[in-house]
Design a protein around this motif. Sequence first.
Motif, PDB file in Angstrom:
ATOM      1  N   ALA A 206      50.399  42.258  36.845  1.00 12.34           N
ATOM      2  CA  ALA A 206      49.448  42.982  37.691  1.00 12.34           C
ATOM      3  C   ALA A 206      48.294  43.579  36.894  1.00 12.34           C
ATOM      4  CB  ALA A 206      50.179  44.090  38.455  1.00 12.34           C
ATOM      5  N   LYS A 207      48.383  43.552  35.578  1.00  8.43           N
ATOM      6  CA  LYS A 207      47.311  44.096  34.746  1.00  8.43           C
ATOM      7  C   LYS A 207      46.051  43.249  34.899  1.00  8.43           C
ATOM      8  CE  LYS A 207      46.146  45.187  29.938  1.00  8.43           C
ATOM      9  NZ  LYS A 207      46.665  45.349  28.560  1.00  8.43           N
ATOM     10  N   ALA A 208      44.910  43.896  34.840  1.00  8.89           N
ATOM     11  CA  ALA A 208      43.625  43.182  34.937  1.00  8.89           C
ATOM     12  C   ALA A 208      43.295  42.592  33.561  1.00  8.89           C
ATOM     13  CB  ALA A 208      42.521  44.125  35.397  1.00  8.89           C
ATOM     14  N   ILE A 263      51.984  42.734  48.853  1.00 10.25           N
ATOM     15  CA  ILE A 263      52.488  41.892  47.772  1.00 10.25           C
ATOM     16  C   ILE A 263      51.339  41.365  46.919  1.00 10.25           C
ATOM     17  CG2 ILE A 263      53.684  39.718  47.255  1.00 10.25           C
ATOM     18  CD1 ILE A 263      55.406  40.242  49.750  1.00 10.25           C
ATOM     19  N   VAL A 264      50.260  40.983  47.564  1.00 11.68           N
ATOM     20  CA  VAL A 264      49.077  40.502  46.834  1.00 11.68           C
ATOM     21  C   VAL A 264      48.628  41.548  45.818  1.00 11.68           C
ATOM     22  CG1 VAL A 264      46.603  40.029  47.082  1.00 11.68           C
ATOM     23  CG2 VAL A 264      48.260  38.901  48.588  1.00 11.68           C
ATOM     24  N   ARG A 265      48.541  42.805  46.252  1.00 10.98           N
ATOM     25  CA  ARG A 265      48.109  43.875  45.345  1.00 10.98           C
ATOM     26  C   ARG A 265      49.159  44.138  44.272  1.00 10.98           C
ATOM     27  NH1 ARG A 265      46.748  46.259  50.297  1.00 10.98           N
ATOM     28  NH2 ARG A 265      48.537  47.678  50.125  1.00 10.98           N
ATOM     29  N   LEU A 266      50.423  44.066  44.654  1.00  6.93           N
ATOM     30  CA  LEU A 266      51.513  44.371  43.737  1.00  6.93           C
ATOM     31  C   LEU A 266      51.558  43.416  42.552  1.00  6.93           C
ATOM     32  CD1 LEU A 266      53.893  46.356  43.455  1.00  6.93           C
ATOM     33  CD2 LEU A 266      55.308  44.710  44.702  1.00  6.93           C
ATOM     34  N   VAL A 267      51.252  42.143  42.798  1.00  8.00           N
ATOM     35  CA  VAL A 267      51.327  41.159  41.708  1.00  8.00           C
ATOM     36  C   VAL A 267      50.033  41.051  40.916  1.00  8.00           C
ATOM     37  CG1 VAL A 267      53.055  39.831  42.969  1.00  8.00           C
ATOM     38  CG2 VAL A 267      50.660  39.154  43.118  1.00  8.00           C
ATOM     39  N   GLY A 268      48.986  41.760  41.344  1.00  8.41           N
ATOM     40  CA  GLY A 268      47.791  41.819  40.516  1.00  8.41           C
ATOM     41  C   GLY A 268      46.532  41.206  41.058  1.00  8.41           C
ATOM     42  N   TRP A 269      46.590  40.582  42.239  1.00 12.99           N
ATOM     43  CA  TRP A 269      45.374  40.021  42.800  1.00 12.99           C
ATOM     44  C   TRP A 269      44.619  41.072  43.597  1.00 12.99           C
ATOM     45  CZ3 TRP A 269      48.893  35.454  43.314  1.00 12.99           C
ATOM     46  CH2 TRP A 269      48.468  34.402  42.476  1.00 12.99           C
ATOM     47  N   ARG A 270      43.336  40.983  43.585  1.00 11.19           N
ATOM     48  CA  ARG A 270      42.505  41.905  44.354  1.00 11.19           C
ATOM     49  C   ARG A 270      42.041  41.290  45.667  1.00 11.19           C
ATOM     50  NH1 ARG A 270      44.900  44.107  41.243  1.00 11.19           N
ATOM     51  NH2 ARG A 270      44.247  45.268  39.385  1.00 11.19           N
ATOM     52  N   SER A 271      42.083  39.984  45.741  1.00 12.43           N
ATOM     53  CA  SER A 271      41.603  39.270  46.931  1.00 12.43           C
ATOM     54  C   SER A 271      42.766  38.533  47.592  1.00 12.43           C
ATOM     55  CB  SER A 271      40.511  38.264  46.547  1.00 12.43           C
ATOM     56  OG  SER A 271      40.283  37.323  47.578  1.00 12.43           O
ATOM     57  N   ALA A 275      44.487  34.942  46.510  1.00  9.79           N
ATOM     58  CA  ALA A 275      45.931  34.869  46.311  1.00  9.79           C
ATOM     59  C   ALA A 275      46.555  33.793  47.190  1.00  9.79           C
ATOM     60  CB  ALA A 275      46.561  36.229  46.623  1.00  9.79           C
ATOM     61  N   ALA A 276      46.136  33.747  48.453  1.00 11.80           N
ATOM     62  CA  ALA A 276      46.688  32.753  49.379  1.00 11.80           C
ATOM     63  C   ALA A 276      46.332  31.338  48.934  1.00 11.80           C
ATOM     64  CB  ALA A 276      46.170  33.008  50.789  1.00 11.80           C
ATOM     65  N   SER A 277      45.098  31.180  48.446  1.00 11.42           N
ATOM     66  CA  SER A 277      44.669  29.867  47.972  1.00 11.42           C
ATOM     67  C   SER A 277      45.478  29.436  46.754  1.00 11.42           C
ATOM     68  CB  SER A 277      43.175  29.907  47.621  1.00 11.42           C
ATOM     69  OG  SER A 277      42.760  28.697  47.040  1.00 11.42           O
ATOM     70  N   SER A 278      45.716  30.362  45.822  1.00 12.11           N
ATOM     71  CA  SER A 278      46.502  30.055  44.630  1.00 12.11           C
ATOM     72  C   SER A 278      47.946  29.741  45.004  1.00 12.11           C
ATOM     73  CB  SER A 278      46.465  31.243  43.655  1.00 12.11           C
ATOM     74  OG  SER A 278      45.147  31.476  43.208  1.00 12.11           O
ATOM     75  N   PHE A 279      48.500  30.506  45.933  1.00 19.33           N
ATOM     76  CA  PHE A 279      49.883  30.289  46.368  1.00 19.33           C
ATOM     77  C   PHE A 279      50.015  28.917  47.027  1.00 19.33           C
ATOM     78  CE2 PHE A 279      53.710  30.714  48.858  1.00 19.33           C
ATOM     79  CZ  PHE A 279      54.518  31.555  48.094  1.00 19.33           C
ATOM     80  N   ARG A 280      49.089  28.586  47.885  1.00 21.24           N
ATOM     81  CA  ARG A 280      49.140  27.290  48.561  1.00 21.24           C
ATOM     82  C   ARG A 280      49.006  26.148  47.554  1.00 21.24           C
ATOM     83  NH1 ARG A 280      48.599  25.215  53.608  1.00 21.24           N
ATOM     84  NH2 ARG A 280      48.108  27.233  54.536  1.00 21.24           N
ATOM     85  N   GLN A 281      48.157  26.334  46.569  1.00 16.53           N
ATOM     86  CA  GLN A 281      47.940  25.286  45.563  1.00 16.53           C
ATOM     87  C   GLN A 281      49.236  24.965  44.821  1.00 16.53           C
ATOM     88  OE1 GLN A 281      45.251  26.428  42.433  1.00 16.53           O
ATOM     89  NE2 GLN A 281      45.339  24.434  41.429  1.00 16.53           N
ATOM     90  N   LEU A 282      50.015  25.992  44.463  1.00 14.18           N
ATOM     91  CA  LEU A 282      51.213  25.785  43.661  1.00 14.18           C
ATOM     92  C   LEU A 282      52.475  25.583  44.488  1.00 14.18           C
ATOM     93  CD1 LEU A 282      50.725  28.291  40.694  1.00 14.18           C
ATOM     94  CD2 LEU A 282      50.292  25.849  40.750  1.00 14.18           C
TER      95      LEU A 282
END
Length: 298
Positions: A206-208, A263-271, A275-282
């Motif tokens: 979650a770190k930037a 959950i998006v914020r908890l794992v470190g994404w701001r958008s 996050a949804a796009s990255s999740f769908r990709q993988l």
Amino acid sequence: MELYTPLRARTQTRQRAFGPVVYNCVNVVFVRDGSAVLFGDFGRKLVTSGSTVLLGPNVLIEVAPKDSVTYSVVTLDIDYFVDQVFWRYSARVSDRLDAAELATKLYPQLFQVIRINHESLKQVLPELDELVDLSISGKFTERFNRMQSLWFGIADLLAPYVATTQVEAHNSDMRHVRIASTAIRRFAPLRADVQAAAYLLRSAPAKAWTLQDLAESVHLSRSQLQVVFFASMGKTPFEYLKMVRVELMAKYLRESQLSVEAIVRLVGWRSRSHAASSFRQLMGMSPSEYRRFRAHLL
């Protein structure tokens, strides 16, 4: 600790879902009984008895058995696999670095599900069982020739079914590029600085993070970190961080009632959209689809 070997085989039964997980090796999985749903950036795939799954390195995958699934898996160290490519195409390549590059061109599909015909399968299973027994025995050095013989017999039967790209490569055409295979042992990177960088990303996803922060933490320059990390992991540091965040998102989606936004914020994404796009990709589906899918399995 289990003794490292570049070739090993195991048979096991799973009744519970596991993953997402990523391997730094080549896995050839033979489904013996039952069925499971696999999902990742290749989408959703149902595998049943008789299916064979070819899984290359650095592919994020999750496995959800339907009741239970029994499978045998042959695991190959990447260097061991590249060495086979080197000798098979020795007339085309000048060294193992060329062979590593050729391998990436010959096998661009890092995930494949194939079904071999019934007669070929009948031939494979006894050899596979013997390979598992020898692998478990811990006598790799003593039975090296027999284990290789069994693997080559299995690979020979699989070869006609494996999707490859036709590559007309000659010595003068090959670029001498060092890739991940030359740095990998024990199915994980051995470089201490790469291990440290990967550990930091996994410990604090979650770190930037900036590339400069990460490089300073492992006492490398930014350019050095990019090169050695990609060579060992097959991904840039930020591609690796994305994978870690997706794995963590999947865990929270399975095991908590937190909203997707939380959950998006908890794992470190701001958008959320990123996050949804990255999740769908993988993972091959959106976070909401994943949560509904996993709930349906319970």
